[in-house]
Every structure is written in structure tokens, then in C-alpha cells.
Design an enzyme around this catalytic site. Structure first.
Site, PDB file in Angstrom:
ATOM      1  N   GLU A  76      13.932   9.120  -8.271  1.00 55.46           N
ATOM      2  CA  GLU A  76      14.302   8.501  -9.557  1.00 55.46           C
ATOM      3  C   GLU A  76      14.875   7.114  -9.297  1.00 55.46           C
ATOM      4  O   GLU A  76      15.287   6.835  -8.169  1.00 55.46           O
ATOM      5  CB  GLU A  76      15.375   9.349 -10.252  1.00 55.46           C
ATOM      6  CG  GLU A  76      14.898  10.740 -10.560  1.00 55.46           C
ATOM      7  CD  GLU A  76      15.979  11.591 -11.219  1.00 55.46           C
ATOM      8  OE1 GLU A  76      17.072  11.051 -11.524  1.00 55.46           O
ATOM      9  OE2 GLU A  76      15.711  12.773 -11.437  1.00 55.46           O
TER      10      GLU A  76
ATOM     11  N   GLY B 289      -4.207 -14.208  17.117  1.00 54.29           N
ATOM     12  CA  GLY B 289      -3.909 -15.542  16.596  1.00 54.29           C
ATOM     13  C   GLY B 289      -4.232 -15.597  15.108  1.00 54.29           C
ATOM     14  O   GLY B 289      -4.063 -14.596  14.387  1.00 54.29           O
TER      15      GLY B 289
ATOM     16  N   GLY C 179      17.163   8.162  -4.669  1.00 49.26           N
ATOM     17  CA  GLY C 179      16.073   8.035  -3.695  1.00 49.26           C
ATOM     18  C   GLY C 179      16.367   8.940  -2.506  1.00 49.26           C
ATOM     19  O   GLY C 179      16.074  10.138  -2.525  1.00 49.26           O
TER      20      GLY C 179
ATOM     21  N   ALA D 100       6.856  14.809  -7.784  1.00 45.45           N
ATOM     22  CA  ALA D 100       7.830  13.876  -8.347  1.00 45.45           C
ATOM     23  C   ALA D 100       9.260  14.323  -8.083  1.00 45.45           C
ATOM     24  O   ALA D 100       9.728  15.312  -8.653  1.00 45.45           O
ATOM     25  CB  ALA D 100       7.592  13.726  -9.850  1.00 45.45           C
TER      26      ALA D 100
ATOM     27  N   ARG E  81     -12.153 -13.061  23.779  1.00 42.19           N
ATOM     28  CA  ARG E  81     -11.638 -14.385  23.424  1.00 42.19           C
ATOM     29  C   ARG E  81     -11.242 -15.174  24.678  1.00 42.19           C
ATOM     30  O   ARG E  81     -10.474 -14.669  25.509  1.00 42.19           O
ATOM     31  CB  ARG E  81     -10.411 -14.220  22.513  1.00 42.19           C
ATOM     32  CG  ARG E  81      -9.720 -15.498  22.121  1.00 42.19           C
ATOM     33  CD  ARG E  81     -10.482 -16.239  21.081  1.00 42.19           C
ATOM     34  NE  ARG E  81      -9.736 -17.384  20.581  1.00 42.19           N
ATOM     35  CZ  ARG E  81     -10.283 -18.367  19.883  1.00 42.19           C
ATOM     36  NH1 ARG E  81     -11.574 -18.325  19.576  1.00 42.19           N
ATOM     37  NH2 ARG E  81      -9.542 -19.361  19.456  1.00 42.19           N
TER      38      ARG E  81
ATOM     39  N   GLU F   1       8.773   9.370   2.534  1.00 46.25           N
ATOM     40  CA  GLU F   1       9.006  10.618   3.286  1.00 46.25           C
ATOM     41  C   GLU F   1      10.287  10.534   4.119  1.00 46.25           C
ATOM     42  O   GLU F   1      10.380  11.117   5.192  1.00 46.25           O
ATOM     43  CB  GLU F   1       7.820  10.950   4.201  1.00 46.25           C
ATOM     44  CG  GLU F   1       6.588  11.436   3.475  1.00 46.25           C
ATOM     45  CD  GLU F   1       6.848  12.639   2.579  1.00 46.25           C
ATOM     46  OE1 GLU F   1       7.712  13.480   2.928  1.00 46.25           O
ATOM     47  OE2 GLU F   1       6.215  12.725   1.517  1.00 46.25           O
TER      48      GLU F   1
HETATM   49  C1  LIG Z   1       5.020   3.359  -2.250  1.00 44.23           C
HETATM   50  C2  LIG Z   1       5.949   4.524  -2.433  1.00 44.23           C
HETATM   51  C3  LIG Z   1       5.457   5.746  -2.845  1.00 44.23           C
HETATM   52  C4  LIG Z   1       6.306   6.836  -3.016  1.00 44.23           C
HETATM   53  N1  LIG Z   1       5.808   8.038  -3.455  1.00 44.23           N
HETATM   54  C5  LIG Z   1       6.676   9.018  -3.831  1.00 44.23           C
HETATM   55  C6  LIG Z   1       6.201  10.216  -4.457  1.00 44.23           C
HETATM   56  O1  LIG Z   1       5.008  10.438  -4.602  1.00 44.23           O
HETATM   57  N2  LIG Z   1       7.106  11.126  -4.892  1.00 44.23           N
HETATM   58  C7  LIG Z   1       8.444  10.935  -4.731  1.00 44.23           C
HETATM   59  O2  LIG Z   1       9.212  11.798  -5.167  1.00 44.23           O
HETATM   60  N3  LIG Z   1       8.930   9.826  -4.128  1.00 44.23           N
HETATM   61  C8  LIG Z   1       8.079   8.871  -3.670  1.00 44.23           C
HETATM   62  N4  LIG Z   1       8.556   7.727  -3.058  1.00 44.23           N
HETATM   63  C9  LIG Z   1       9.986   7.581  -2.889  1.00 44.23           C
HETATM   64  C10 LIG Z   1      10.476   7.515  -1.460  1.00 44.23           C
HETATM   65  O3  LIG Z   1      10.521   8.784  -0.892  1.00 44.23           O
HETATM   66  C11 LIG Z   1      11.810   6.794  -1.510  1.00 44.23           C
HETATM   67  O4  LIG Z   1      11.526   5.416  -1.711  1.00 44.23           O
HETATM   68  C12 LIG Z   1      12.653   6.959  -0.276  1.00 44.23           C
HETATM   69  O5  LIG Z   1      13.074   8.293  -0.145  1.00 44.23           O
HETATM   70  C13 LIG Z   1      13.881   6.047  -0.272  1.00 44.23           C
HETATM   71  O6  LIG Z   1      14.539   6.035  -1.505  1.00 44.23           O
HETATM   72  P1  LIG Z   1      14.876   4.635  -2.229  1.00 44.23           P
HETATM   73  O7  LIG Z   1      13.650   3.824  -2.200  1.00 44.23           O
HETATM   74  O8  LIG Z   1      15.487   4.934  -3.523  1.00 44.23           O
HETATM   75  O9  LIG Z   1      15.915   3.945  -1.263  1.00 44.23           O
HETATM   76  P2  LIG Z   1      17.504   4.259  -1.178  1.00 44.23           P
HETATM   77  O10 LIG Z   1      17.714   5.705  -0.980  1.00 44.23           O
HETATM   78  O11 LIG Z   1      18.189   3.589  -2.287  1.00 44.23           O
HETATM   79  O12 LIG Z   1      17.868   3.526   0.173  1.00 44.23           O
HETATM   80  C14 LIG Z   1      18.166   2.129   0.264  1.00 44.23           C
HETATM   81  C15 LIG Z   1      18.569   1.839   1.705  1.00 44.23           C
HETATM   82  O13 LIG Z   1      19.776   2.586   2.004  1.00 44.23           O
HETATM   83  C16 LIG Z   1      19.557   3.389   3.151  1.00 44.23           C
HETATM   84  N5  LIG Z   1      20.295   4.640   3.042  1.00 44.23           N
HETATM   85  C17 LIG Z   1      20.365   5.491   1.982  1.00 44.23           C
HETATM   86  N6  LIG Z   1      21.115   6.559   2.296  1.00 44.23           N
HETATM   87  C18 LIG Z   1      21.516   6.386   3.572  1.00 44.23           C
HETATM   88  C19 LIG Z   1      22.301   7.159   4.494  1.00 44.23           C
HETATM   89  N7  LIG Z   1      22.825   8.342   4.141  1.00 44.23           N
HETATM   90  N8  LIG Z   1      22.510   6.682   5.748  1.00 44.23           N
HETATM   91  C20 LIG Z   1      21.978   5.486   6.117  1.00 44.23           C
HETATM   92  N9  LIG Z   1      21.225   4.713   5.300  1.00 44.23           N
HETATM   93  C21 LIG Z   1      20.999   5.162   4.056  1.00 44.23           C
HETATM   94  C22 LIG Z   1      18.058   3.639   3.174  1.00 44.23           C
HETATM   95  O14 LIG Z   1      17.604   4.020   4.461  1.00 44.23           O
HETATM   96  C23 LIG Z   1      17.526   2.303   2.709  1.00 44.23           C
HETATM   97  O15 LIG Z   1      17.500   1.422   3.805  1.00 44.23           O
HETATM   98  C24 LIG Z   1       7.690   6.670  -2.795  1.00 44.23           C
HETATM   99  C25 LIG Z   1       8.180   5.427  -2.361  1.00 44.23           C
HETATM  100  C26 LIG Z   1       7.337   4.373  -2.167  1.00 44.23           C
HETATM  101  C27 LIG Z   1       7.898   3.061  -1.713  1.00 44.23           C
END
Ligand SMILES: Cc1cc2nc3c(=O)[nH]c(=O)nc-3n(C[C@H](O)[C@H](O)[C@H](O)COP(=O)(O)OP(=O)(O)OC[C@H]3O[C@@H](n4cnc5c(N)ncnc54)[C@H](O)[C@@H]3O)c2cc1C
Length: 387
Positions: free
Chosen positions: A127, A343, A131, A124, A272, A367
Site C-alpha cells: 500500500e 563502451g 511497503g 496485492a 573489439r 520481493e
Molecule cells: C515494480 C514493482 C512491482 C511490485 N509488484 C508488487 C505486487 O505485485 N504486489 C505487491 O504486493 N507489492 C508489489 N511491489 C511492492 C514491493 O514489494 C515493495 O516496493 C517493497 O516491498 C518495498 O516497499 P516500499 O517500496 O514501500 O519501500 P519502503 O518499505 O518504504 O522502504 C523504503 C526504504 O526503507 C528501507 N527500509 C524499510 N524498512 C526497513 C528496515 N526495517 N530496515 C532497514 N531498511 C528498511 C527499504 O529497504 C528502502 O530502502 C512492487 C514494487 C515495485 C517497485
């Protein structure tokens, strides 16, 4: 330079693929339709995977794993990646390498039960307001005598529903650096059932049915110092040391699914017929197949090269980001074209293609998003010239 597989690698690939096709594929349709994976099914697959020596194969032999080098481990991941994610993550689990960073007591409590299929872990970090910018996290831990008190919220946490414990990264202070103030982060083991720690259902998600994400709430959750993984304020050091190859794991699983989609597409292009001939005879279809194969091969080479370099100790952040970026974007393209080649049938759940297409979406986000991977790749080039 050597591009062939060793005999051992070929055997692992063959065994894993046969296992995936025999033990995982038959459960896929039910999971896709119900969105649910039964614990009975998990336990059955788990027992068979252990018998086949495939369970927790990512781990070193001294802790009961298969002791695969990184490249061979990625070949095994590619084969698992062909199937529904929930099935292989739970039934053929690969406990996080970060568990190897624990003390002997922590290994007894967390690592070994995971190796035996008695426990699952989850990680975890993310938040609602932190992200990509993980250092912006607000969830915190403050010291109180020998204990630590955790407060805050984590979300999107994969597998927290079935995990027995979470490895949680919490802010434990701020340090001044030449680039401004930076949060200090510490990693904690938190057991399910600890007072002040609650796991709530997360969000519905377009990708990977049968798998869930959850919200973790900490409300004055008290932990002893023995719950700290690694050192105080060094949570990211532990993560960087032990979670480095996770991006390559994502890349490898994408390769497996793309290969499956391409295989279906080639077969369909031959089977096909329209306008009196195989659709593969139309350049509109055959060129798609060529481009899919080309992209898949490029992603495969990048992933294997990064895995090989990982084992040589020469891998860079950029190598791993390139592999993850290429493989995840390749999968999106291959999955989409596979549907086009089929298709209308491509959209029906009789075939795994609509699922592979949906599942591909999350790979460009978790990731580290594609943008963050591009940032890492360009940063390495710019920094070399003083940027
Ligand atoms: C299904 C799922 C499972 C997950 N599982 C886990 C887990 O087990 N543990 C955990 O800790 N996390 C987990 N995550 C979190 C995941 O790692 C984050 O969603 C990811 O790192 C992106 O963060 P965010 O979704 O808050 O997007 P944000 O960081 O808010 O990004 C929003 C947009 O802004 C862009 N952006 C942000 N910063 C920059 C930058 N510096 N330059 C250019 N573009 C930028 C991003 O690329 C994206 O397009 C999970 C996410 C999903 C969707």
C-alpha cells in the site's frame, strides 16, 4: 554432495533456453521501443509454450503442471529470466503457488483456468503507506453477516491490468502479542468487475518495459465468505506457506540475465580491437570479466543450494534471503560492467545490455528490499544467541 545436473534437468534447461531464444528474443526490441506487449503476441507465445510443456511448469502434475522439484524449477526460471520479463511472465506464465491453497471450488474458478492460460492472477499486499512493513497495512475487510466489506488502496500491483482476479491481503483486526499489538490479515480472491473494486493505471517504471503495475481501489467492495483464501486472520500463514520460494524465483531470473550479459561481454572482449589488440587483452577489461564470472558463480551456487534445501525441507529464511540478495546485487554489478566493457555501444538499444541494466534495478526492491534481506539474515544469527 552433487553439483552436476541430472539428464532430466539438462533437458529442461536446453528446451527452455531454445524456446526463449526462438520465441521470446525476437519480440524484445519492439517491446523495449514501444513499451507495449500485444495480446496477440502473448496468445501466440502461450500456445507454443503449452505445446512445449513449458507453461505453468511450476505447478504439480496433479493440477496439470510439470511437477518440477524446486531446484529444477529454478533452473527453468533462470532460462526464462534471460528474456524480457513481460514476455515470459505473460506468455510462459507461472501461476502463483498460493492458488494451490484454495478450496476445490476456488481451484476450479481460479487455479485451473490459470493453468489453461485462460486467466492470470495478481497478488496485492503493498500500500502507499505499507511497503516493507506490511503489517502496517490500512486496507481492511470487516464482516457484515456472511459477507465481508473491503475498503482501502493497494499500489505497485504487478500485472493487475491483465489479471482476471487479485489475491488481496486485508487487515481484519488487531491482536495483542508480547511485542505489542499486531494486525491480523486475511487473504481474499477479488474478481475484476466486482462492484466497489477498481483497477487503475499505476506508475511508469524504469524496469521491465511491457509490464505494468497498477493501483487497486476498494470502496465498500462486498464479497461472500467463500472469497476467503485460507482461514480468516491467517492470510500471512497462507502467504508464508505458499510464497516462500518467490525470492528464489527472483534470484534465478537474475542469474539468467547476468549470464546473458556476461556472454555478450566475453564475445565483445574478443571481437573489439583498440590500440591494435583485442580489448580483452587489457587487464582493465579481463579483470572485470573475471569478477563478473566470480560473482555470477557465487550467486548461482547460493541459489541452487537454497533450492536444493527447499526440496529437502531444510531451507531457512536466511538461505533464501542470501540467494535473493546476492543474485540481485550481482546482476546490478554484472549489468553495469557489461555496459562499461561495451563502451558507448553498451548504451544503445541494439544490444540487450541497457535493458538488462535498467531491469536489474527493481530486483533489489521487490520481493523484499536488499535491506530487508540483510535484516532477515542478521536476525537469524542474532536470535540464535537470544538477540
Ligand atoms: C515494480 C514493482 C512491482 C511490485 N509488484 C508488487 C505486487 O505485485 N504486489 C505487491 O504486493 N507489492 C508489489 N511491489 C511492492 C514491493 O514489494 C515493495 O516496493 C517493497 O516491498 C518495498 O516497499 P516500499 O517500496 O514501500 O519501500 P519502503 O518499505 O518504504 O522502504 C523504503 C526504504 O526503507 C528501507 N527500509 C524499510 N524498512 C526497513 C528496515 N526495517 N530496515 C532497514 N531498511 C528498511 C527499504 O529497504 C528502502 O530502502 C512492487 C514494487 C515495485 C517497485
Amino acid at each position: 554432495m552433487q553439483f552436476g545436473m541430472s539428464e532430466e534437468q539438462a533437458m529442461i534447461v536446453e528446451t527452455t533456453r531454445a524456446f526463449v531464444e526462438k520465441e521470446l528474443y525476437p519480440h524484445e526490441l519492439e517491446i523495449e521501443r514501444t513499451g507495449h506487449l500485444d495480446m496477440e503476441v502473448i496468445k501466440d507465445i502461450q500456445a507454443k509454450a503449452m505445446q512445449a510443456g513449458l507453461y505453468a511448469a511450476n505447478m504439480p502434475e496433479e493440477v496439470g503442471g510439470a511437477g518440477l522439484d524446486t531446484l529444477t524449477w529454478l533452473m527453468y526460471e533462470k532460462e526464462l529470466g534471460r528474456a524480457n520479463y513481460a514476455l515470459h511472465w505473460t506468455g510462459v506464465a507461472r501461476p502463483s503457488n498460493i492458488l494451490l491453497a484454495g478450496t476445490d471450488e476456488q481451484k476450479e474458478k481460479y487455479l485451473f483456468p490459470c493453468m489453461k492460460g485462460e486467466k492470470w492472477d495478481c497478488l496485492a499486499m503493498t500500500e502507499p503507506d505499507a511497503g516493507s512493513d506490511l503489517r502496517g497495512m490500512k486496507a481492511s475487510a470487516r464482516q457484515d453477516g456472511d459477507d465481508w466489506i473491503l475498503n482501502g488502496t493497494k499500489h505497485f500491483i504487478s500485472h493487475a491490468d491483465i489479471a482476471d482476479f487479485a489475491i488481496c491481503f486485508m487487515a481484519t483486526g488487531v491482536e495483542e502479542t508480547p511485542r505489542g499489538p499486531k494486525k491480523k490479515i486475511t487473504a481474499f480472491f477479488v474478481d475484476k468487475g466486482t462492484p466497489g473494486f477498481e483497477v487503475r493505471d499505476g506508475y511508469g517504471n524504469v524496469s521491465h518495459r511491457g509490464y505494468t503495475n497498477a493501483v487497486l481501489e476498494f470502496d465498500d467492495c462486498r464479497l461472500p465468505s467463500s472469497a476467503i483464501l485460507g482461514e480468516v486472520d491467517k492470510g500471512f500463514d497462507v502467504a508464508n506457506t505458499w510464497l516462500g520460494a518467490t525470492r528464489l524465483q527472483v534470484a534465478a531470473t537474475c542469474l539468467g540475465r547476468a549470464e546473458r550479459a556476461l556472454q555478450h561481454s566475453v564475445e565483445y572482449a574478443v571481437e573489439r580491437k583498440q590500440f591494435g589488440q583485442q580489448i580483452g587483452k587489457f587487464q582493465g577489461i579481463s579483470f572485470k570479466l573475471a569478477d563478473m564470472a566470480l560473482e555470477l558463480k557465487a550467486a548461482n551456487l547460493l541459489t541452487w543450494e537454497a533450492g536444493w534445501k527447499f526440496d529437502q525441507g531444510t531451507v531457512t529464511e536466511s538461505d533464501m534471503s542470501m540467494a535473493k540478495l546476492k543474485a540481485t546485487e550481482m546482476l546490478a554489478m554484472v549489468a553495469d560492467e557489461a555496459i562499461q566493457i561495451h563502451g558507448g555501444m553498451g548504451l544503445m538499444d541494439e544490444l540487450p545490455l541497457e535493458r538488462i541494466w535498467r531491469d536489474a534495478r527493481v530486483e533489489r526492491i521487490w520481493e523484499g528490499t536488499s535491506e530487508i534481506q540483510r535484516h532477515i539474515i542478521s536476525r537469524e544469527m542474532l536470535r540464535a544467541l537470544g538477540g
